[in-house]
Scaffold this motif. Structure first.
Motif, mmCIF file in Angstrom:
data_model
loop_
_atom_site.group_PDB
_atom_site.id
_atom_site.type_symbol
_atom_site.label_atom_id
_atom_site.label_comp_id
_atom_site.label_asym_id
_atom_site.label_seq_id
_atom_site.Cartn_x
_atom_site.Cartn_y
_atom_site.Cartn_z
ATOM 1 N N UNK A 1 55.714 112.005 9.042
ATOM 2 C CA UNK A 1 54.998 112.681 7.972
ATOM 3 C C UNK A 1 54.464 114.042 8.342
ATOM 4 N N UNK A 2 55.011 114.675 9.388
ATOM 5 C CA UNK A 2 54.489 115.984 9.767
ATOM 6 C C UNK A 2 55.584 117.051 9.836
ATOM 7 N N UNK A 3 56.620 116.923 9.009
ATOM 8 C CA UNK A 3 57.653 117.954 8.928
ATOM 9 C C UNK A 3 57.097 119.183 8.212
ATOM 10 N N UNK A 4 57.268 120.351 8.818
ATOM 11 C CA UNK A 4 56.690 121.571 8.267
ATOM 12 C C UNK A 4 57.753 122.549 7.747
ATOM 13 N N UNK A 5 59.026 122.258 7.958
ATOM 14 C CA UNK A 5 60.072 123.201 7.590
ATOM 15 C C UNK A 5 60.314 123.155 6.089
ATOM 16 N N UNK A 6 60.543 124.307 5.458
ATOM 17 C CA UNK A 6 60.682 124.338 4.002
ATOM 18 C C UNK A 6 61.979 123.687 3.539
ATOM 19 N N UNK A 7 61.886 122.943 2.430
ATOM 20 C CA UNK A 7 63.098 122.426 1.807
ATOM 21 C C UNK A 7 63.756 123.527 0.991
ATOM 22 N N UNK A 8 65.064 123.422 0.868
ATOM 23 C CA UNK A 8 65.856 124.399 0.133
ATOM 24 C C UNK A 8 67.104 123.681 -0.355
ATOM 25 N N UNK A 9 67.461 123.816 -1.630
ATOM 26 C CA UNK A 9 68.585 123.046 -2.163
ATOM 27 C C UNK A 9 69.892 123.228 -1.396
ATOM 28 N N UNK A 10 70.095 124.390 -0.795
ATOM 29 C CA UNK A 10 71.359 124.654 -0.129
ATOM 30 C C UNK A 10 71.264 124.570 1.390
ATOM 31 N N UNK A 11 70.062 124.523 1.933
ATOM 32 C CA UNK A 11 69.916 124.558 3.383
ATOM 33 C C UNK A 11 69.293 123.295 3.963
ATOM 34 N N UNK A 12 68.364 122.665 3.251
ATOM 35 C CA UNK A 12 67.702 121.457 3.739
ATOM 36 C C UNK A 12 67.187 120.657 2.569
ATOM 37 N N UNK A 13 67.761 119.482 2.336
ATOM 38 C CA UNK A 13 67.285 118.625 1.259
ATOM 39 C C UNK A 13 67.122 117.207 1.798
ATOM 40 N N UNK B 1 71.503 122.027 18.243
ATOM 41 C CA UNK B 1 71.445 121.490 16.880
ATOM 42 C C UNK B 1 71.301 119.970 16.805
ATOM 43 N N UNK B 2 71.899 119.218 17.720
ATOM 44 C CA UNK B 2 71.717 117.768 17.688
ATOM 45 C C UNK B 2 70.271 117.406 17.991
ATOM 46 N N UNK B 3 69.681 118.106 18.945
ATOM 47 C CA UNK B 3 68.260 117.915 19.223
ATOM 48 C C UNK B 3 67.440 118.250 17.989
ATOM 49 N N UNK B 4 67.872 119.289 17.243
ATOM 50 C CA UNK B 4 67.175 119.644 16.016
ATOM 51 C C UNK B 4 67.239 118.556 14.963
ATOM 52 N N UNK B 5 68.404 117.919 14.813
ATOM 53 C CA UNK B 5 68.519 116.807 13.863
ATOM 54 C C UNK B 5 67.595 115.661 14.243
ATOM 55 N N UNK B 6 67.549 115.345 15.537
ATOM 56 C CA UNK B 6 66.679 114.267 16.001
ATOM 57 C C UNK B 6 65.206 114.630 15.813
ATOM 58 N N UNK B 7 64.874 115.882 16.086
ATOM 59 C CA UNK B 7 63.488 116.334 15.912
ATOM 60 C C UNK B 7 63.069 116.271 14.446
ATOM 61 N N UNK B 8 63.972 116.645 13.554
ATOM 62 C CA UNK B 8 63.673 116.583 12.126
ATOM 63 C C UNK B 8 63.484 115.152 11.668
ATOM 64 N N UNK B 9 64.328 114.234 12.160
ATOM 65 C CA UNK B 9 64.188 112.823 11.800
ATOM 66 C C UNK B 9 62.825 112.291 12.213
ATOM 67 N N UNK B 10 62.424 112.588 13.437
ATOM 68 C CA UNK B 10 61.138 112.088 13.927
ATOM 69 C C UNK B 10 59.979 112.684 13.132
ATOM 70 N N UNK B 11 60.089 113.963 12.778
ATOM 71 C CA UNK B 11 59.005 114.611 12.047
ATOM 72 C C UNK B 11 58.871 114.054 10.631
ATOM 73 N N UNK B 12 60.004 113.834 9.955
ATOM 74 C CA UNK B 12 59.945 113.268 8.611
ATOM 75 C C UNK B 12 59.359 111.866 8.663
#
Length: 335
Positions: A314-326, A300-311
């Protein structure tokens, strides 16, 4: 929609990645496109109260670590923060309301992403591919996506669910031990012996378990004893087989039904190893035969870092969701 990213970043800038769980905080700071992030941790978990996860306590634990790690990494400006938190889906309202502005004020970050730890586990394990991830530790949750929406199953806690997780296995093992103590059908003498060695006389067990605020962890501590008995005890073997079935049921509930999804399993419960994993692989093959089982790429920590780099790119592909990812972009006045 995710904020627009850019491959260009200020010199010596970077990101903050956080994994907040029941055993404490794990934190990483890294420079964009630079060497691997510098990591640190706090053994104190974030408090949960009437308002859910406590934003002030999270900041109290996080900020000193973030500043120390930024200095070690040579990062002078943090532009992105990604916080993956256990319980965010159901207990994260205060975090959503307060944490983005608070992090911007304290660290100057321009974008804050808040996510359930199951989401960061998914991103760490599978990255930008459709599929499902099983996170099995003391509790248990499965999360899946076809990259248009998230689906989750279980994760309801040890009293209402988490079926097949460590607390579930430990509780089932202790029930079998007490059945043997009473002389009821379905009991296990080997598990009774293990329970005596670990907890003392069986009549004292309820007083040792019920009042504990960490009851789930106490129950989960008996799961390795169940695994140790499994090779020579059919009752223990049956518990692990049932746990594997529950795990696969949660995966099947969230895995995309079409295409070629991937399935990865993560979490400390997998350390039980041989007595459990063959059952789990067999159940997954039966319940999600169209999915390919694969090893997780990261945690999961690697996932947080991967999400930061993707955002940031500008190439983050994971869906936003009010309760899971905002994801929230800081107001200009706060930068």
């Amino acid at each position: 929609m995710f904020p627009e990213g850019s491959a260009a970043h200020p010199p010596n800038s970077g990101f903050l990645a956080v994994d907040s769980g029941g055993s404490g905080l794990r934190v990483a700071v890294g420079a964009y496109g630079g060497p691997p992030p510098v990591e640190g941790k706090s053994g104190r978990p974030v408090r949960t109260g009437e308002r859910g996860i406590d934003p002030a306590h999270l900041l109290e634990l996080l900020l000193p670590l973030a500043r120390t790690l930024a200095a070690e990494a040579g990062v002078e400006e943090l532009t992105m923060a990604v916080i993956g938190a256990a319980g965010f889906a159901t207990l994260g309202d205060a975090l959503r309301t307060e944490l983005p502005d608070a992090l911007t004020a304290a660290l100057g970050v321009r974008t804050v992403a808040l996510a359930a730890d199951a989401v960061t586990a998914y991103i760490g394990a599978l990255g930008p591919r459709p599929g499902a991830v099983l996170a099995a530790g003391t509790g248990l949750i499965a999360i899946g996506t076809d990259l248009t929406a998230w689906r989750r199953a279980d994760g309801w806690g040890h009293l209402l669910g988490d079926c097949g997780g460590g607390a579930w296995i430990g509780r089932a093992g202790l029930e079998a031990a007490l059945r043997a103590y009473d002389g009821r059908a379905g009991g296990s003498v080997p598990l009774l012996e293990r329970a005596r060695e670990r907890f003392g006389p069986p009549p004292e067990l309820p007083a040792l378990v019920y009042p504990r605020p960490d009851r789930a962890a106490v129950l989960a501590s008996f799961a390795p004893e169940v695994a140790a008995c499994a090779p020579h005890d059919p009752v223990a073997t049956g518990i692990l087989r049932a746990a594997a079935r529950h795990m696969a049921e949660s995966v099947a509930a969230v895995c995309p039904k079409s295409g070629e999804p991937e399935v990865a399993c993560t979490g400390g419960l997998l350390k039980l190893g041989e007595p459990l994993l063959p059952f789990l692989s067999e159940e997954l093959a039966q319940q999600v035969p169209h999915a390919r089982q694969t090893a997780p790429q990261g945690d999961p920590l690697h996932g947080s870092a991967r999400l930061a780099a993707a955002i940031a790119a500008g190439d983050a592909v994971w869906p936003e969701d009010p309760r899971l990812l905002c994801v929230t972009a800081a107001r200009k006045s706060a930068t």
